[in-house]
Design a protein around this motif. Structure first.
Motif, mmCIF file in Angstrom:
data_model
loop_
_atom_site.group_PDB
_atom_site.id
_atom_site.type_symbol
_atom_site.label_atom_id
_atom_site.label_comp_id
_atom_site.label_asym_id
_atom_site.label_seq_id
_atom_site.Cartn_x
_atom_site.Cartn_y
_atom_site.Cartn_z
ATOM 1 N N LEU A 1 0.852 -1.191 0.000
ATOM 2 C CA LEU A 1 0.000 0.000 0.000
ATOM 3 C C LEU A 1 0.886 1.239 0.000
ATOM 4 N N ARG A 2 0.728 2.061 -1.042
ATOM 5 C CA ARG A 2 1.538 3.269 -1.165
ATOM 6 C C ARG A 2 0.656 4.492 -0.944
ATOM 7 N N THR A 3 1.091 5.377 -0.062
ATOM 8 C CA THR A 3 0.285 6.555 0.276
ATOM 9 C C THR A 3 1.135 7.817 0.227
ATOM 10 N N GLU A 4 0.563 8.869 -0.334
ATOM 11 C CA GLU A 4 1.234 10.182 -0.293
ATOM 12 C C GLU A 4 0.408 11.102 0.599
ATOM 13 N N ARG A 5 1.077 11.760 1.525
ATOM 14 C CA ARG A 5 0.361 12.682 2.407
ATOM 15 C C ARG A 5 1.072 14.036 2.484
ATOM 16 N N LEU A 6 0.273 15.036 2.756
ATOM 17 C CA LEU A 6 0.803 16.378 2.959
ATOM 18 C C LEU A 6 0.570 16.738 4.422
ATOM 19 N N ILE A 7 1.635 17.035 5.132
ATOM 20 C CA ILE A 7 1.523 17.341 6.554
ATOM 21 C C ILE A 7 1.778 18.830 6.758
ATOM 22 N N THR A 8 0.818 19.490 7.388
ATOM 23 C CA THR A 8 0.929 20.931 7.611
ATOM 24 C C THR A 8 1.341 21.172 9.061
ATOM 25 N N CYS A 9 2.421 21.916 9.236
ATOM 26 C CA CYS A 9 2.930 22.181 10.583
ATOM 27 C C CYS A 9 2.912 23.666 10.882
ATOM 28 N N LYS A 10 2.684 23.933 12.165
ATOM 29 C CA LYS A 10 2.906 25.291 12.646
ATOM 30 C C LYS A 10 4.403 25.427 12.694
ATOM 31 N N GLN A 11 4.917 26.520 12.244
ATOM 32 C CA GLN A 11 6.376 26.659 12.201
ATOM 33 C C GLN A 11 6.967 26.434 13.587
ATOM 34 N N SER A 12 7.814 25.393 13.701
ATOM 35 C CA SER A 12 8.321 25.108 15.042
ATOM 36 C C SER A 12 9.819 25.353 15.143
ATOM 37 N N ALA A 13 10.372 26.014 14.157
ATOM 38 C CA ALA A 13 11.800 26.342 14.236
ATOM 39 C C ALA A 13 11.987 27.463 15.264
ATOM 40 N N PRO A 14 13.152 27.513 15.884
ATOM 41 C CA PRO A 14 13.402 28.632 16.806
ATOM 42 C C PRO A 14 13.240 29.968 16.067
ATOM 43 N N LYS A 15 12.891 31.011 16.807
ATOM 44 C CA LYS A 15 12.578 32.309 16.202
ATOM 45 C C LYS A 15 13.674 32.837 15.276
ATOM 46 N N TRP A 16 14.931 32.736 15.719
ATOM 47 C CA TRP A 16 16.011 33.312 14.900
ATOM 48 C C TRP A 16 16.193 32.546 13.596
ATOM 49 N N VAL A 17 15.970 31.204 13.650
ATOM 50 C CA VAL A 17 16.088 30.401 12.424
ATOM 51 C C VAL A 17 14.940 30.775 11.487
ATOM 52 N N ASN A 18 13.754 30.891 12.109
ATOM 53 C CA ASN A 18 12.574 31.221 11.334
ATOM 54 C C ASN A 18 12.709 32.538 10.586
ATOM 55 N N SER A 19 13.241 33.546 11.255
ATOM 56 C CA SER A 19 13.363 34.835 10.579
ATOM 57 C C SER A 19 14.424 34.761 9.480
ATOM 58 N N LEU A 20 15.412 33.903 9.706
ATOM 59 C CA LEU A 20 16.440 33.683 8.694
ATOM 60 C C LEU A 20 15.832 32.983 7.467
ATOM 61 N N LEU A 21 14.833 32.145 7.740
ATOM 62 C CA LEU A 21 14.226 31.357 6.673
ATOM 63 C C LEU A 21 13.064 32.072 5.990
ATOM 64 N N GLY A 22 12.749 33.251 6.447
ATOM 65 C CA GLY A 22 11.738 34.018 5.742
ATOM 66 C C GLY A 22 10.490 34.336 6.542
ATOM 67 N N GLY A 23 10.423 33.833 7.778
ATOM 68 C CA GLY A 23 9.356 34.220 8.685
ATOM 69 C C GLY A 23 7.966 33.696 8.389
ATOM 70 N N LEU A 24 7.843 32.594 7.661
ATOM 71 C CA LEU A 24 6.523 32.014 7.421
ATOM 72 C C LEU A 24 6.040 31.317 8.695
ATOM 73 N N ASP A 25 4.728 31.267 8.880
ATOM 74 C CA ASP A 25 4.270 30.616 10.103
ATOM 75 C C ASP A 25 3.767 29.189 9.868
ATOM 76 N N THR A 26 3.643 28.773 8.616
ATOM 77 C CA THR A 26 3.234 27.405 8.331
ATOM 78 C C THR A 26 4.297 26.753 7.469
ATOM 79 N N SER A 27 4.518 25.463 7.708
ATOM 80 C CA SER A 27 5.435 24.760 6.821
ATOM 81 C C SER A 27 4.810 23.435 6.400
ATOM 82 N N TYR A 28 5.254 22.937 5.252
ATOM 83 C CA TYR A 28 4.660 21.728 4.697
ATOM 84 C C TYR A 28 5.695 20.622 4.561
#
Lengths: 80, 189
Positions: free
Chosen positions: B52-79
Motif C-alpha cells: 500500500l503506497r500513500t502520499e500525504r501532505l503534513i501541515t505544521c505550525k512553524q516550530s523552528a526557533p525564532k532566529w532560524v525562522n526569521s532567517l528562513l523568511g518568517g513564514l508561520d506554516t510549513s509543509y
C-alpha cells in the motif's frame, strides 16, 4: 482524526478517513482486501483538496516534492 | 549534514501500531501540537506486491526557533511531503518524508520504519538527515543544522508520548466496539 489544511474539506475527509481505517484494519491487514473500497469517498475528498491546494499555491511545490521522492519508490515498492 | 537517529519500542502489536499510525496526529495526541493538518494526496495498492503506497501532505505550525525562522523568511506554516509503504506480508511500514517549505535553504529527509519485534511489541526506527544548503558561512549552516536537530529531537520525544496516548485510546475503543458487537450478537442469537 486529524484536520484538513482546508477547513471546507474536513467533512469529506472525515468520511474518507473513517472508511479507510476500517478497511485497513479489518480487511487489508488480514489479506482480505486488495481493492480500495473507499475510492468513491476519496474522489470527493480529493476534488475538494485539489482546488484548495491550487488556491493556496501549494500544487507546484507538491509536484517538485513528488519528483524528489521517486527514488524511495525504487527502494520500497518491492519486497524486502 | 547532521544526522538524527532514534529508536524505541511500543508495547503493542504491529497491526495495532500500523493502524494507529494513520491517526497519530488526531486530537487524542495532545503532545504533537505542531502538526495542524494531515491530508492524503494519493493512495493505492500495488497489484503485484500488495504494498500500500500513500502520499500525504503534513501541515505544521512553524516550530523552528525564532532566529532560524526569521532567517528562513518568517513564514508561520510549513509543509512536509510524505510517501509511505506498507507491506502486510513482511509486516513493515516505511515512511519517508521531506520538507517542502524552505527546501532551497534546508533539506530534511526523514525515514521511519515500524517492524514487529514479536507478537506484542513493535520496533520504531527513525533516521533524519539534515543539511543546510545556504551558501556562505559554515558557522551559520552549522548553527541552523544544530537548531534543527534539537527541535527534531524535542518533537520526537513529544511524538512518542503523543502516539502512546493514541495507541492506548485505540485499544480501548477497539475493545469497546468488540464488546458492543458481541452484546448485539448475543441478543440476535
Amino acid at each position: 482524526m486529524s484536520a484538513s489544511l482546508a477547513p471546507e474539506c474536513d467533512g469529506v475527509k472525515e468520511r474518507y478517513d473513517t472508511c479507510f481505517l476500517k478497511w485497513y484494519s479489518e480487511k487489508y491487514l488480514r489479506g482480505k482486501g486488495t481493492e480500495d473500497e473507499c475510492a468513491a469517498l476519496f474522489k470527493d475528498y480529493k476534488k475538494c483538496l485539489t482546488s484548495a491546494l491550487k488556491e493556496r499555491g501549494i500544487d507546484q511545490m507538491l509536484e517538485e516534492a513528488r519528483a524528489d521522492h521517486k527514488e524511495s519508490d525504487e527502494a520500497h515498492m518491492r519486497r524486502s | 549534514m547532521k544526522v538524527f537517529a532514534n529508536e524505541c519500542t511500543f508495547d503493542y502489536s504491529w497491526e495495532e501500531v500500523s493502524t494507529a499510525n494513520w491517526r497519530k496526529y488526531c486530537p487524542w495526541n495532545e503532545k504533537s501540537t505542531h502538526v495542524i493538518a494531515v491530508d492524503t494526496l494519493s493512495r493505492h495498492v500495488d497489484p503485484a506486491t500488495g504494498i500500500l503506497r500513500t502520499e500525504r501532505l503534513i501541515t505544521c505550525k512553524q516550530s523552528a526557533p525564532k532566529w532560524v525562522n526569521s532567517l528562513l523568511g518568517g513564514l508561520d506554516t510549513s509543509y512536509v511531503f510524505e510517501t509511505s509503504y506498507v507491506d502486510p506480508v513482511s509486516k513493515k511500514v516505511t515512511m519517508t518524508s521531506s520538507n517542502m517549505t524552505f527546501s532551497n535553504i534546508l533539506n530534511v529527509r526523514e525515514t521511519v520504519v515500524y517492524k514487529p519485534l514479536d507478537a506484542t511489541r513493535t520496533q520504531f526506527v527513525q533516521d533524519a538527515k539534515i543539511t543546510a544548503l545556504c551558501g556562505g558561512w559554515q558557522k551559520v549552516k552549522n548553527a541552523v543544522e544544530e537548531a534543527t536537530v534539537t527541535r527534531f529531537s524535542e518533537n520526537a520525544r513529544k511524538g512518542k508520548e503523543g502516539f502512546e496516548a493514541v495507541l492506548a485510546m485505540s485499544r480501548r475503543v477497539f475493545s469497546e466496539e468488540k464488546q458492543k458487537e458481541q452484546a448485539s450478537g448475543t441478543m440476535t442469537a
